[in-house]
Design a protein around this motif. Structure first.
Motif, PDB file in Angstrom:
ATOM      1  N   ILE A 164       0.433   5.832  -0.713  1.00 20.08           N
ATOM      2  CA  ILE A 164       0.175   4.749   0.352  1.00 20.08           C
ATOM      3  C   ILE A 164      -0.662   3.619  -0.380  1.00 20.08           C
ATOM      4  N   ILE A 165      -1.698   4.146  -0.798  1.00 19.18           N
ATOM      5  CA  ILE A 165      -2.647   3.129  -1.344  1.00 19.18           C
ATOM      6  C   ILE A 165      -2.256   2.402  -2.491  1.00 19.18           C
ATOM      7  N   PRO A 166      -1.893   0.934  -2.390  1.00 18.84           N
ATOM      8  CA  PRO A 166      -1.232   0.169  -3.181  1.00 18.84           C
ATOM      9  C   PRO A 166      -1.755   0.233  -4.750  1.00 18.84           C
ATOM     10  N   LYS A 167      -0.754   0.467  -5.704  1.00 19.96           N
ATOM     11  CA  LYS A 167      -1.346   0.637  -7.133  1.00 19.96           C
ATOM     12  C   LYS A 167      -1.949  -0.565  -7.535  1.00 19.96           C
ATOM     13  N   ASP A 168      -1.500  -1.638  -7.074  1.00 12.85           N
ATOM     14  CA  ASP A 168      -1.947  -2.922  -7.938  1.00 12.85           C
ATOM     15  C   ASP A 168      -3.608  -3.432  -7.241  1.00 12.85           C
ATOM     16  N   ASP A 198     -16.784   4.664  -2.413  1.00  8.48           N
ATOM     17  CA  ASP A 198     -16.952   3.210  -1.588  1.00  8.48           C
ATOM     18  C   ASP A 198     -16.555   3.647  -0.267  1.00  8.48           C
ATOM     19  N   ILE A 199     -15.128   4.343  -0.355  1.00  9.07           N
ATOM     20  CA  ILE A 199     -14.500   4.631   1.013  1.00  9.07           C
ATOM     21  C   ILE A 199     -14.287   6.262   0.938  1.00  9.07           C
ATOM     22  N   VAL A 200     -14.528   6.734   1.994  1.00 11.23           N
ATOM     23  CA  VAL A 200     -14.003   8.359   2.057  1.00 11.23           C
ATOM     24  C   VAL A 200     -13.181   8.320   3.436  1.00 11.23           C
ATOM     25  N   MET A 201     -11.976   8.671   2.882  1.00  8.89           N
ATOM     26  CA  MET A 201     -10.890   9.091   3.996  1.00  8.89           C
ATOM     27  C   MET A 201     -10.797  10.123   4.193  1.00  8.89           C
ATOM     28  N   LEU A 231      -6.979  -1.905   3.779  1.00 12.00           N
ATOM     29  CA  LEU A 231      -7.830  -2.025   2.236  1.00 12.00           C
ATOM     30  C   LEU A 231      -7.897  -3.513   2.064  1.00 12.00           C
ATOM     31  N   LYS A 232      -6.899  -4.233   2.376  1.00 14.42           N
ATOM     32  CA  LYS A 232      -7.147  -5.821   2.147  1.00 14.42           C
ATOM     33  C   LYS A 232      -8.437  -6.383   2.959  1.00 14.42           C
ATOM     34  N   ASP A 233      -8.368  -5.928   4.273  1.00 15.86           N
ATOM     35  CA  ASP A 233      -9.417  -6.244   5.204  1.00 15.86           C
ATOM     36  C   ASP A 233     -10.789  -5.683   4.562  1.00 15.86           C
ATOM     37  N   GLU A 254     -13.955  -7.363   6.040  1.00 21.39           N
ATOM     38  CA  GLU A 254     -13.858  -7.844   7.361  1.00 21.39           C
ATOM     39  C   GLU A 254     -13.042  -6.602   7.863  1.00 21.39           C
ATOM     40  N   PRO A 255     -13.442  -5.437   7.558  1.00 21.50           N
ATOM     41  CA  PRO A 255     -12.416  -4.356   7.954  1.00 21.50           C
ATOM     42  C   PRO A 255     -12.656  -3.971   9.559  1.00 21.50           C
ATOM     43  N   LYS A 256     -11.499  -3.671  10.031  1.00 22.19           N
ATOM     44  CA  LYS A 256     -11.582  -3.495  11.765  1.00 22.19           C
ATOM     45  C   LYS A 256     -11.835  -2.116  11.902  1.00 22.19           C
ATOM     46  N   GLY A 257     -12.225  -1.790  13.313  1.00 18.46           N
ATOM     47  CA  GLY A 257     -12.625  -0.639  13.845  1.00 18.46           C
ATOM     48  C   GLY A 257     -11.141   0.544  13.889  1.00 18.46           C
ATOM     49  N   ILE A 258     -10.247  -0.308  14.295  1.00 18.23           N
ATOM     50  CA  ILE A 258      -9.188   0.491  14.715  1.00 18.23           C
ATOM     51  C   ILE A 258      -7.949  -0.190  14.022  1.00 18.23           C
ATOM     52  N   TYR A 259      -6.999   0.803  13.279  1.00 19.72           N
ATOM     53  CA  TYR A 259      -5.841   0.236  12.930  1.00 19.72           C
ATOM     54  C   TYR A 259      -4.501   1.120  13.515  1.00 19.72           C
ATOM     55  N   ASN A 260      -3.538   0.455  14.123  1.00 16.35           N
ATOM     56  CA  ASN A 260      -2.590   1.185  14.574  1.00 16.35           C
ATOM     57  C   ASN A 260      -1.168   0.409  14.679  1.00 16.35           C
TER      58      ASN A 260
END
Ligand code: SF4
Length: 435
Positions: free
Chosen positions: A37-41, A65-68, A127-129, A134-140
């Motif tokens: 899902i993580i965009p290759k570009d 940077d990010i741990v998912m 990822l864009k955010d 400006e990442p948000k706390g919740i994505y749904n």
């Protein structure tokens, strides 16, 4: 930018399902799906850690940077511990998966961002955010389209650590809504593009596949179209289905023609009242023997799962389960203890009745009793659970299950026998981990 994907595993408990997966070493799909899902570009370096095969601790020395972290309920405490370690090292923590979806407030206390439900749309937006600071706390974002379903990126897996039989998924959803099951709350019913599934199978260059679809024939027309294409590949495959699909002659004929050699089927109970009470009305215990026989006549071995602890289960009935299982002439059997997923209707009902015994999520592993059963004590249910495993895996019963397979040569019967022996060691607790 560097991202670490983690699938935690709580080692403190003995989950039959996890140990079985570990022994079989099927490659997980969660990590490759997230990587896909993580965009290759975006030029992101992606590393993955599956705790089923390696400990996450060795990754602590690197910076990400990010741990998912994607996790189920029984691994949630482990997930929070891992998150804390990476957070102190400056990583941004993203949670997803079943437990996050059902317990978002709890997960939010331990992570920076949580993804509720399916991640296909949410991850690229997050990822864009994040890159825009400006990442948000919740994505749904539950509305996933076919074009959002990306092919899993298996390059993140340490392939040599897994069995050579690839796992694959075409349709994550299920149109049924059994009270104890979380599938329909987690995944919508948009399947992958059939061409892409077939191209993926071709690219894997294998002759045997395991489909992780929870209900392979659930979307009947899609299954017909998919099997028609699989048949051209001349491969073998195994999957999961509902027992009543045996009575659909077109489906069974096509399953055989396309190379289906094994189906995992959740009968759950031989008590109709229990099945009705958890919204599994489409299973009729009186027709299960016939259904199993039909599947076997099509060369499909049948692995049935049973759940212990429904409100209408009595001690007497559960004790008779091994005998009923032998009567069914199935090829494999597995037992689980009823486990109410947090925030499910089953959990909320049991909690309202004051019957939830613990909220130690590590015990929610289908192997321990976490609620007060209706017609027996917790201890009695545990005792019966051990008994049914032991009784069903007496050597005579194992032989019978191998012999039961119709339309099978000696090699296939031997395979069923040895797999049953493996089930015996895991299910009866005779299997001990080396570490
Ligand atoms: S049929 Fe199977 S996958 Fe579908 S809701 Fe019921 S238990 Fe879950």
């Amino acid at each position: 930018m560097k991202i670490l994907l983690v699938m935690p595993w709580e080692k403190g408990y003995k989950s039959y399902r996890d140990i079985f997966s570990k022994l079989n070493a099927y490659a997980p799909l969660t990590l490759p799906t997230l990587a896909g899902i993580i965009p290759k570009d975006m030029n992101i370096e992606v590393v993955a850690c599956d705790e089923m095969i390696e400990n996450v601790e060795k990754y602590y020395k690197n910076h990400y940077d990010i741990v998912m972290i994607a996790f189920i309920t029984s691994s949630s405490l482990r997930a929070y511990k891992i998150a804390k370690e990476f957070k102190t090292r400056g990583s941004y923590i993203v949670f997803g998966g079943y437990h996050t979806t059902f317990m978002p407030e709890e997960a939010k206390e331990h992570g920076d961002t949580i993804i509720i439900g399916e991640a296909e749309v949410s991850i690229p937006i997050f990822l864009k955010d994040y890159l825009n600071k400006e990442p948000k706390g919740i994505y749904n974002y539950p509305d996933v389209k076919e074009s959002d379903r990306k092919r899993p990126d298996r390059t993140v897996l340490k392939k040599h650590k897994y069995s050579g039989v690839p796992t694959i998924i075409a349709n994550k959803g299920c149109s049924n809504n059994c009270e104890f099951c979380a599938i329909s709350r987690m995944s919508n019913q948009v399947p992958r593009c059939i061409n892409d599934v077939i191209e993926e199978m071709k690219s894997l260059k294998k002759k045997l596949f395991i489909f992780f679809d929870p209900n392979f024939f659930g979307n009947r027309q899609y299954a017909i179209n998919l099997m028609t294409e699989i048949a051209k590949l001349k491969v073998k495959w195994m999957g999961a289905a509902t027992i009543n699909s045996a009575f659909d002659e077109e489906i069974m004929a096509l399953a055989e023609k396309s190379g289906c050699i094994g189906l995992l089927v959740g009968i759950e109970s031989m008590n109709k009242q229990s099945l009705d009470s958890v919204n599994k009305k489409f299973v009729d215990p009186n027709k299960c023997k016939e259904a199993i026989s039909i599947m076997q006549k099509h060369g499909i071995s049948v692995n049935c799962c049973f759940v212990l602890g429904f409100d209408t289960d009595t001690e007497e009935e559960l004790m008779s389960l091994p005998k009923q299982v032998e009567y069914l002439n199935l090829n494999f059997v597995r037992y689980f203890i009823l486990t109410p997923g947090p925030n499910s209707s089953l959990f909320n009902r049991l909690e309202a009745e004051g019957r939830i015994l613990t909220k130690d999520w590590s015990k929610y592993n289908q192997n321990e009793v976490v609620f007060t059963p209706k017609n027996m004590s917790k201890e009695k249910l545990e005792e019966i659970y051990k008994y049914v495993w032991k009784e069903s895996f007496r050597i005579g019963n194992i032989f019978r299950r191998a012999r039961n397979m119709q339309n099978a040569n000696l090699y296939k019967k031997f395979l069923i026998f040895t797999l049953n022996v493996g089930f015996k060691f895991v299910g009866t607790g005779e299997y001990k981990e080396a570490n």
